[in-house]
Design an enzyme around this catalytic site. Structure first.
Site: not given
Ligand code: A3P
Length: 369
Positions: A208, A177
């Site tokens: 989300s 990430h």
């Protein structure tokens, strides 16, 4: 090298990293937390690096090298960045990169199923006993995608990085990430290492993310996360820097960086799977096309299929990394586009769109429909 019983076998990657069993005699090994492989920063060194960094204790973030990152990843990132210490690249490595909540789990499943299809053919629609047996044996039917493809910063932060990464057979599949600018040159400048990036409409990403963060912080208002995203201070922010870093790299080095969009995957998953397969040098043969292998992969990795698997329905945690509040099931929620409209006013959406548009100006990338 792995082992089944007494017989060592050579395995072609990718293999699920949780299946790699470490023995401390130097073979493929499962991590021994007491011996992290010598790549993590020592406690005093780590303290001296992070003590002056801006932090957001509520979201458990640190601003490291100008990016807001989960504090638990930072030691892993430092280890990966360390020249000659952390990550040793290999020819054929494939790194899946993404902002959190942009389809990482799906991309892990699709890339794993595609690259491992010779060892693990994706099951066709169930038709008989053989198919049933094959279905049970596909790694993605017994493991969460995050247990097939390791998240590098988590693995290195847990002190398991080099041991497990070194033990994995090539070609290796891993994920991150981390912003492109924070990755070591041994990955970003390496002609033998490929990166596949997936991005998503930032509005859906934030919704989300809010649902995900609420598992740990049930009281956190949506507005708080929204504001921190607009200010470039939420998880993996600034999110536009994250997206732009990989977008620009995909333009400069298209042979080593593939840029995908979650919305495109939803629209035509088979097309994206073909693109992915070509990019990693494993295009589908006419025979595979004829046999429907692409469709089998898409079906295997579909939201409904994955969400309803026993392994993902259970409140299970990764056997290696554990996820605390984040169980296997927490990576599957709605799986579509446009949920932002249920959480943002039109004004909020316009504000975020305008910020992102301004930041991406001149890049050729847009999230405006
Ligand atoms: P929603 O919360 O909008 O439903 P990540 O994997 O990066 O954490 O992203 C999680 C998002 O991807 C969640 O979005 C999740 O539902 C969605 N997702 C997970 N698996 C998917 C799949 N197989 N197909 C489509 N979307 C999926």
């Amino acid at each position: 090298m792995g082992s089944t019983g007494d017989q060592p076998i050579v395995m072609a990657g990718p293999v699920p990293f949780v299946d790699v069993v470490v023995d401390n005699a130097g073979g493929a090994a499962v991590a021994n937390k007491a011996d992290p492989g010598g790549v993590l920063p020592q406690e005093e060194e780590y303290e001296s690096i992070v003590s002056s960094l801006p932090s957001n204790p509520k979201l458990q973030l640190l601003c490291y090298q100008g990016k807001w990152l989960l504090e638990s990843w930072v030691p892993g990132i430092i280890a990966i960045q360390r020249p000659g210490g952390g990550f040793a690249p290999r020819r054929g490595d494939v790194v899946l990169a993404s902002l959190p909540k942009c389809g990482t789990t799906w991309l892990k499943a699709l890339a794993f199923a595609t690259m491992a299809r010779r060892a693990h053919p994706p099951p066709p629609p169930a038709a008989g006993d053989d198919d049933e047996r094959r279905q049970r044996h596909h790694p993605l039917l017994r493991l969460n995608p995050h247990d097939c493809v390791p998240s590098m910063e988590k693995l290195f932060a847990a002190g398991l990085g080099s041991k497990i990464m070194d033990a994995l057979p090539s070609p290796r599949l891993m994920a991150t990430h981390v912003h492109h600018s924070l990755l070591p040159a041994s990955i970003t400048d390496n002609p033998h290492c490929k990166i596949i990036y997936i991005c998503r409409d930032p509005k859906d990403m934030i919704v989300s993310l809010w649902h995900f963060v609420r598992r740990r912080l049930p009281e956190i208002p949506f507005l708080e996360l929204f504001e921190s995203a607009c200010e470039g201070r939420c998880l993996s922010s600034p999110i536009w820097d994250h997206i732009l870093g990989y977008w620009n790299a995909s333009k400069t080095r298209p042979e080593t960086v593939l840029f995908l969009r979650y919305e495109e995957l939803l629209h035509d998953p088979a097309d994206s799977v073909r693109k992915l397969a070509r990019f990693v040098g494993q295009p589908f043969s006419p025979e595979e096309e004829e046999a429907g292998v692409v469709e089998d992969i898409v079906r295997l990795c579909s939201f409904e299929r994955m969400k309803n698997l026993e392994v993902n329905r259970a409140a299970g945690l990764s056997p290696v990394l554990q996820q605390n509040a984040y169980t296997n099931g927490s990576f599957f929620r709605k799986g579509g586009t446009g949920d932002w409209a249920n959480h943002m006013t039109p004004e909020m959406a316009e504000r975020l769109d305008a910020i992102v548009e301004e930041k991406l100006r001149g890049s050729g990338l847009s999230f405006r429909s």
